[in-house]
Design a protein around this motif. Structure first.
Motif, PDB file in Angstrom:
ATOM      1  N   ILE A 125      -2.920  -3.705   0.154  1.00 35.49           N
ATOM      2  CA  ILE A 125      -3.515  -2.469   0.670  1.00 35.49           C
ATOM      3  C   ILE A 125      -2.943  -1.250  -0.043  1.00 35.49           C
ATOM      4  CG2 ILE A 125      -3.605  -0.978   2.708  1.00 35.49           C
ATOM      5  CD1 ILE A 125      -3.860  -3.508   4.411  1.00 35.49           C
ATOM      6  N   VAL A 126      -1.630  -1.236  -0.226  1.00 33.03           N
ATOM      7  CA  VAL A 126      -0.991  -0.091  -0.868  1.00 33.03           C
ATOM      8  C   VAL A 126      -1.459   0.051  -2.316  1.00 33.03           C
ATOM      9  CG1 VAL A 126       1.218   0.824  -1.665  1.00 33.03           C
ATOM     10  CG2 VAL A 126       1.022  -0.095   0.641  1.00 33.03           C
ATOM     11  N   LEU A 127      -1.570  -1.064  -3.032  1.00 32.52           N
ATOM     12  CA  LEU A 127      -1.955  -1.005  -4.434  1.00 32.52           C
ATOM     13  C   LEU A 127      -3.394  -0.531  -4.624  1.00 32.52           C
ATOM     14  CD1 LEU A 127      -0.341  -4.266  -5.893  1.00 32.52           C
ATOM     15  CD2 LEU A 127       0.619  -1.969  -5.745  1.00 32.52           C
ATOM     16  N   HIS A 128      -4.283  -0.908  -3.701  1.00 29.87           N
ATOM     17  CA  HIS A 128      -5.700  -0.562  -3.847  1.00 29.87           C
ATOM     18  C   HIS A 128      -6.112   0.631  -2.984  1.00 29.87           C
ATOM     19  CE1 HIS A 128      -6.719  -4.119  -6.247  1.00 29.87           C
ATOM     20  NE2 HIS A 128      -5.877  -4.796  -5.473  1.00 29.87           N
ATOM     21  N   ARG A 129      -5.169   1.206  -2.267  1.00 31.37           N
ATOM     22  CA  ARG A 129      -5.498   2.299  -1.347  1.00 31.37           C
ATOM     23  C   ARG A 129      -6.021   3.554  -2.038  1.00 31.37           C
ATOM     24  NH1 ARG A 129      -0.791   3.258   2.668  1.00 31.37           N
ATOM     25  NH2 ARG A 129       0.167   4.047   0.752  1.00 31.37           N
ATOM     26  N   PRO A 157       6.653  -1.802 -10.331  1.00 32.09           N
ATOM     27  CA  PRO A 157       6.157  -0.813 -11.299  1.00 32.09           C
ATOM     28  C   PRO A 157       5.045   0.063 -10.751  1.00 32.09           C
ATOM     29  CG  PRO A 157       6.462  -2.941 -12.352  1.00 32.09           C
ATOM     30  CD  PRO A 157       6.640  -3.169 -10.886  1.00 32.09           C
ATOM     31  N   LEU A 158       4.123  -0.536 -10.015  1.00 29.26           N
ATOM     32  CA  LEU A 158       3.023   0.257  -9.474  1.00 29.26           C
ATOM     33  C   LEU A 158       3.472   1.094  -8.283  1.00 29.26           C
ATOM     34  CD1 LEU A 158       0.139   0.895 -10.063  1.00 29.26           C
ATOM     35  CD2 LEU A 158      -0.572  -0.978  -8.591  1.00 29.26           C
ATOM     36  N   LEU A 159       4.381   0.572  -7.476  1.00 31.61           N
ATOM     37  CA  LEU A 159       4.909   1.357  -6.363  1.00 31.61           C
ATOM     38  C   LEU A 159       5.644   2.589  -6.886  1.00 31.61           C
ATOM     39  CD1 LEU A 159       6.321  -1.411  -3.974  1.00 31.61           C
ATOM     40  CD2 LEU A 159       4.202  -0.103  -3.724  1.00 31.61           C
ATOM     41  N   ILE A 217       7.597   2.256   0.908  1.00 36.69           N
ATOM     42  CA  ILE A 217       6.238   2.184   1.443  1.00 36.69           C
ATOM     43  C   ILE A 217       6.165   2.826   2.821  1.00 36.69           C
ATOM     44  CG2 ILE A 217       4.413   0.598   2.148  1.00 36.69           C
ATOM     45  CD1 ILE A 217       5.485  -1.374   0.078  1.00 36.69           C
ATOM     46  N   THR A 218       7.156   2.573   3.649  1.00 33.39           N
ATOM     47  CA  THR A 218       7.124   3.043   5.031  1.00 33.39           C
ATOM     48  C   THR A 218       7.279   4.557   5.122  1.00 33.39           C
ATOM     49  OG1 THR A 218       8.098   0.944   5.742  1.00 33.39           O
ATOM     50  CG2 THR A 218       8.161   2.781   7.306  1.00 33.39           C
ATOM     51  N   TYR A 219       8.229   5.105   4.368  1.00 29.25           N
ATOM     52  CA  TYR A 219       8.503   6.538   4.421  1.00 29.25           C
ATOM     53  C   TYR A 219       7.707   7.327   3.392  1.00 29.25           C
ATOM     54  CZ  TYR A 219      12.586   5.421   7.339  1.00 29.25           C
ATOM     55  OH  TYR A 219      13.418   4.977   8.330  1.00 29.25           O
ATOM     56  N   GLY A 220       7.121   6.642   2.413  1.00 29.61           N
ATOM     57  CA  GLY A 220       6.405   7.349   1.357  1.00 29.61           C
ATOM     58  C   GLY A 220       7.323   8.150   0.456  1.00 29.61           C
ATOM     59  N   ARG A 221       8.499   7.593   0.134  1.00 27.83           N
ATOM     60  CA  ARG A 221       9.490   8.287  -0.688  1.00 27.83           C
ATOM     61  C   ARG A 221       9.766   7.484  -1.958  1.00 27.83           C
ATOM     62  NH1 ARG A 221       7.976  11.472   2.303  1.00 27.83           N
ATOM     63  NH2 ARG A 221       9.115  12.812   3.755  1.00 27.83           N
ATOM     64  N   PRO A 222      10.326   8.116  -2.997  1.00 30.04           N
ATOM     65  CA  PRO A 222      10.626   7.388  -4.238  1.00 30.04           C
ATOM     66  C   PRO A 222      11.688   6.316  -4.034  1.00 30.04           C
ATOM     67  CG  PRO A 222      10.613   9.773  -4.610  1.00 30.04           C
ATOM     68  CD  PRO A 222      10.574   9.566  -3.128  1.00 30.04           C
ATOM     69  N   PHE A 223      11.811   5.451  -5.012  1.00 31.15           N
ATOM     70  CA  PHE A 223      12.800   4.375  -4.977  1.00 31.15           C
ATOM     71  C   PHE A 223      14.219   4.940  -4.918  1.00 31.15           C
ATOM     72  CE2 PHE A 223       9.996   1.163  -7.476  1.00 31.15           C
ATOM     73  CZ  PHE A 223       9.283   0.916  -6.323  1.00 31.15           C
ATOM     74  N   VAL A 283      -3.008  -1.652 -11.833  1.00 33.60           N
ATOM     75  CA  VAL A 283      -3.530  -2.252 -10.604  1.00 33.60           C
ATOM     76  C   VAL A 283      -4.035  -3.663 -10.876  1.00 33.60           C
ATOM     77  CG1 VAL A 283      -5.346  -2.093  -8.862  1.00 33.60           C
ATOM     78  CG2 VAL A 283      -4.089  -0.049  -9.528  1.00 33.60           C
ATOM     79  N   ALA A 284      -4.776  -3.826 -11.974  1.00 38.06           N
ATOM     80  CA  ALA A 284      -5.311  -5.147 -12.299  1.00 38.06           C
ATOM     81  C   ALA A 284      -4.187  -6.139 -12.584  1.00 38.06           C
ATOM     82  CB  ALA A 284      -6.243  -5.036 -13.500  1.00 38.06           C
ATOM     83  N   THR A 285      -3.162  -5.703 -13.305  1.00 41.14           N
ATOM     84  CA  THR A 285      -2.038  -6.588 -13.621  1.00 41.14           C
ATOM     85  C   THR A 285      -1.271  -6.979 -12.367  1.00 41.14           C
ATOM     86  OG1 THR A 285      -1.814  -5.569 -15.805  1.00 41.14           O
ATOM     87  CG2 THR A 285       0.071  -6.807 -14.969  1.00 41.14           C
ATOM     88  N   ALA A 286      -0.980  -6.003 -11.518  1.00 37.22           N
ATOM     89  CA  ALA A 286      -0.249  -6.294 -10.285  1.00 37.22           C
ATOM     90  C   ALA A 286      -1.064  -7.179  -9.358  1.00 37.22           C
ATOM     91  CB  ALA A 286       0.127  -4.987  -9.581  1.00 37.22           C
ATOM     92  N   ASN A 287      -2.362  -6.932  -9.279  1.00 38.51           N
ATOM     93  CA  ASN A 287      -3.219  -7.744  -8.415  1.00 38.51           C
ATOM     94  C   ASN A 287      -3.201  -9.211  -8.851  1.00 38.51           C
ATOM     95  OD1 ASN A 287      -5.615  -7.794  -6.333  1.00 38.51           O
ATOM     96  ND2 ASN A 287      -6.375  -8.874  -8.128  1.00 38.51           N
ATOM     97  N   GLN A 288      -3.297  -9.456 -10.160  1.00 32.21           N
ATOM     98  CA  GLN A 288      -3.275 -10.822 -10.664  1.00 32.21           C
ATOM     99  C   GLN A 288      -1.919 -11.481 -10.416  1.00 32.21           C
ATOM    100  OE1 GLN A 288      -5.764 -12.577 -11.730  1.00 32.21           O
ATOM    101  NE2 GLN A 288      -4.499 -14.386 -12.170  1.00 32.21           N
ATOM    102  N   ALA A 289      -0.847 -10.725 -10.615  1.00 33.57           N
ATOM    103  CA  ALA A 289       0.493 -11.275 -10.387  1.00 33.57           C
ATOM    104  C   ALA A 289       0.709 -11.615  -8.917  1.00 33.57           C
ATOM    105  CB  ALA A 289       1.548 -10.281 -10.872  1.00 33.57           C
ATOM    106  N   LEU A 290       0.191 -10.793  -8.015  1.00 35.21           N
ATOM    107  CA  LEU A 290       0.325 -11.073  -6.586  1.00 35.21           C
ATOM    108  C   LEU A 290      -0.457 -12.318  -6.194  1.00 35.21           C
ATOM    109  CD1 LEU A 290       0.141  -7.478  -5.046  1.00 35.21           C
ATOM    110  CD2 LEU A 290       2.134  -8.971  -5.182  1.00 35.21           C
TER     111      LEU A 290
END
Length: 701
Positions: free
Chosen positions: A499-503, A423-425, A369-375, A446-453
């Motif tokens: 924020i990241v998921l809905h950005r 998964p969404l990241l 998230i911080t660097y904007g790079r893949p896993f 997004v909807a699935t991750a939002n509900q899980a969070l």
């Protein structure tokens, strides 16, 4: 005899002459040795009674299983060299592979004297059998090692493999693994080149570390660390194999020096300059010996990387931190920390390995998230269970009473929230899907991750739920302070992930609908989903900005390892608030967003003396504020078409016509009950039209 007199015939057995002279026979008839000697090339068949001993019980099994090794054909070639007293007719390994009958294992029962012994199925290595070692995810050297181990052969044990990738593996169980009683003990200064501080100073620095860093990054397993620390620092002696632990101890002491307030250095008998000199001296040793420790595949190296990398990330060297993260991740995988160990480890050794691995996992996700790079770590490659919830003694100062606190629940919850969002990241930051962030499957993700969070937040234990109302007091215990800081960290992580998921949808609002539609294909997100995502981003950003109201816990957080993490999340929230304010500059929502930006800017300035990151973020935020004010000024002074050509030529809508007819007295009797509406919300309309943000903010998510 001339070899070309007749067509050559391929056989799989040496000729009589080559057997007699013990020469290597070829597969052609006549063979080259007989042709050269000008003798007849003949081959005799052996009696049936002298068949090989590879099949122990031919009568018990009428038809061998498809995966079981089968005896060679009667015309198989004999091996090059064989004992005269025990003639053998089985094919050599070369011929077995050539004829597709490769045999992986020769059971020990085939040794002389075991003719009548039937080998058990567990001692035979068969293709497709569950007895085969797992080869799928191993290097060539690892497969070789397993083969020798399966064969119970000691031949591989003493072979040098340090130059082969995957060679010279060292099984280490962490900070206690190097405690070899037979190793000679020498002064610590001969190992690291400097003298450690006194035992009393080290205790006070460790007290600072455990109160400011340990609760945030549980990379050190306190029970094992304490025992090893007391043994070495108490005596001043260590062995050469303790080099890794000594470097880990140095980085812990370095961070203790960093977070010791300048007005408290006198408690250690040091001046502020002495403390800075001590920290610099120890850091030079860590940097000097860093590469040497990397080649040792020790758990202490991964622990060292986790602390040194976070120290660099939070204090002005993010590029070095990212490189150290990569080294630590690959070393952890080389040590198979990402897999449940098959070895019989003690509970403490197993827990330490789990802690270290999950620390690397959460650090990898945060860096994405911080660097904007893949896993750097794939969830599918890991099968490590979560660490257990245990209590630890948080005090090293002998003047303080031992206090047992459970801090590992925080690590479990942090691991869980990043696994939910992974998964969404991966879809957002992964190279494989970066070209299709508006993909048709993204709304469902997004909807699935939002509900899980949301469920994750609702399931938090009471001591890790961030109290939005009450603050710390002067009577708060050390345990309450640590748990409050952990709760703040989890809340910041949650809001940052929201924020990241809905950005992606937030950006469409920030740059205007017409502009986005011109630059990108039609979105798969409905208008309702975009509005809901906009609202969730705004709510999370405002919640982060409201941390200013918790003055005591905020003041405590800026003196701990949370300071730069807090600064980065404040910066993220400020950018979101800027986009929200820019989307509709004169609306009530924009005013609320600007008030939130004011709070985040004030907090960043308060953190500037503790982290260089916050100092730089403050300057950038001031520039963003200037952009908003400029945009607002342009909006207020913009000509909305009040000229004569627009006033008289612009078509009137039905409400405007009704209002004009009221003024002129031309309203028919059947319409006189209708009163013209007056519009007072014109100032809430921005450049891109009314987005109805007031209704979004007032309604619940």
């Amino acid at each position: 005899m001339i070899r070309g007199d007749r067509l050559p015939t391929r056989v799989s057995k040496a000729c009589n002459r080559c057997k007699k002279h013990k020469q290597r026979c070829d597969l052609e008839r006549p063979c080259r040795h007989c042709v050269h000697a000008q003798e007849e090339c003949t081959t005799d068949t052996l009696p049936v009674a002298k068949k090989p001993r590879l099949r122990k019980d031919n009568t018990s099994v009428s038809t061998p299983a498809p995966t079981e090794w089968r005896a060679p054909a009667p015309h198989s070639q004999a091996p090059e060299r064989q004992s005269v007293s025990t003639p053998r007719t089985n094919a050599s390994s070369h011929d077995e592979f050539e004829h597709g009958e490769a045999r992986w294992n020769t059971p020990k029962a085939s040794v002389a004297g075991s003719h009548d012994t039937q080998p058990s199925p567990q001692t035979q290595l068969k293709r497709g059998s569950s007895d085969l070692p797992e080869f799928d995810a191993d290097s060539a050297l690892a497969i070789t090692r397993k083969i020798f181990r399966f064969q119970e052969s000691p031949a591989f044990k003493d072979r040098a493999t340090f130059a082969i990738p995957g060679g010279e593996i060292r099984h280490t169980n962490g900070t206690n693994s190097s405690n070899n009683p037979s190793a000679p003990l020498i002064p610590v200064s001969e190992i690291i080149g400097i003298e450690l501080p006194t035992y009393e100073v080290c205790n006070k620095l460790l007290e600072v570390y455990f109160s400011t860093v340990h609760w945030f990054s549980l990379v050190v397993y306190e029970p094992k660390f304490r025992a090893r620390y007391n043994a070495i620092v108490g005596s001043g002696l260590a062995s050469r194999s303790d080099h890794g632990f000594l470097l880990l101890l140095l980085i812990v002491l370095i961070m203790g020096c960093w977070y010791t307030p300048k007005n408290r250095t006198g408690d250690l008998g040091l001046t502020a300059n002495d403390m800075e000199a001590l920290r610099s001296e120890m850091l030079k040793v860590v940097q000097r010996d860093f590469m040497d420790l990397m080649d040792e595949d020790r758990l202490e190296f991964v622990q060292l990387c986790a602390l040194l990398g976070s120290f660099y990330l939070y204090h002005g060297r993010p590029r070095s931190s990212f490189s150290i993260l990569g080294a630590a991740t690959k070393t952890a995988q080389a040590m198979e920390l990402h897999r449940d160990s098959e070895a019989r480890l003690s509970f403490e050794d197993s827990e330490e390995r789990k802690r270290v691995w999950w620390t690397m996992y959460t650090w990898d996700r945060f860096a994405t998230i911080t660097y904007g790079r893949p896993f750097g770590i794939n969830d599918k490659d890991c099968n490590v269970t979560m660490p257990s919830e245990i209590t630890e003694n948080i005090h090293f100062d002998p003047l303080l009473q031992a206090t047992q606190v459970c801090l590992s629940t925080y690590q479990y919850r942090l691991n869980l929230v990043y696994r939910i969002a992974s998964p969404l990241l991966e879809d957002i930051y992964g190279m494989r899907s970066s070209h299709d962030t508006e993909g048709s499957g993204l709304p469902e993700m997004v909807a699935t991750a939002n509900q899980a969070l949301l469920e994750w937040q609702n399931d938090l234990p009471a001591h890790l739920v961030f109290d939005q109302l009450n603050d710390l007091t002067a009577y708060s215990t050390a345990e309450e302070k640590m748990h409050s800081l952990q709760a703040m960290s989890l809340q910041l992580t949650y809001d940052n992930l929201m924020i990241v998921l809905h950005r992606p949808m937030l950006a469409r609002r920030g740059y205007g609908r017409a502009g986005v539609q011109a630059m990108s294909p039609p979105s798969h997100f409905s208008d309702d989903m975009q509005e809901a995502s906009f609202k969730r981003c705004l709510r999370s950003a405002l919640r982060i900005s409201n941390l200013q109201r918790k003055q005591n816990i905020f003041a405590l957080a800026r003196t701990t390892h949370l300071v730069a993490f807090l600064g980065m999340n404040l910066f993220t929230a400020s950018v979101v608030l800027f986009i929200c304010a820019l989307s509709d500059t004169l609306s009530d929502t924009a005013q609320e967003a600007k008030r939130g930006m004011r709070r985040t800017l004030q907090m960043q300035k308060a953190l500037s003396n503790y982290a260089s990151l916050s100092m730089q973020c403050s300057t950038i935020l001031e520039d963003l504020v200037q952009l908003i004010l400029k945009k607002e000024l342009e909006e207020m002074l913009q000509d909305h078409g009040t000229g004569e050509e627009n006033t008289f030529n612009r078509p009137e809508n039905g409400q405007q016509q009704l209002q004009n007819r009221h003024i002129q007295g031309e309203v028919p009797p059947n319409e006189r009950g209708l009163q013209p509406q007056t519009y007072t919300a014109g100032l809430g309309t921005g450049l891109e039209g009314d987005h109805n943000l007031e209704a979004l903010i007032s309604s619940k998510v």
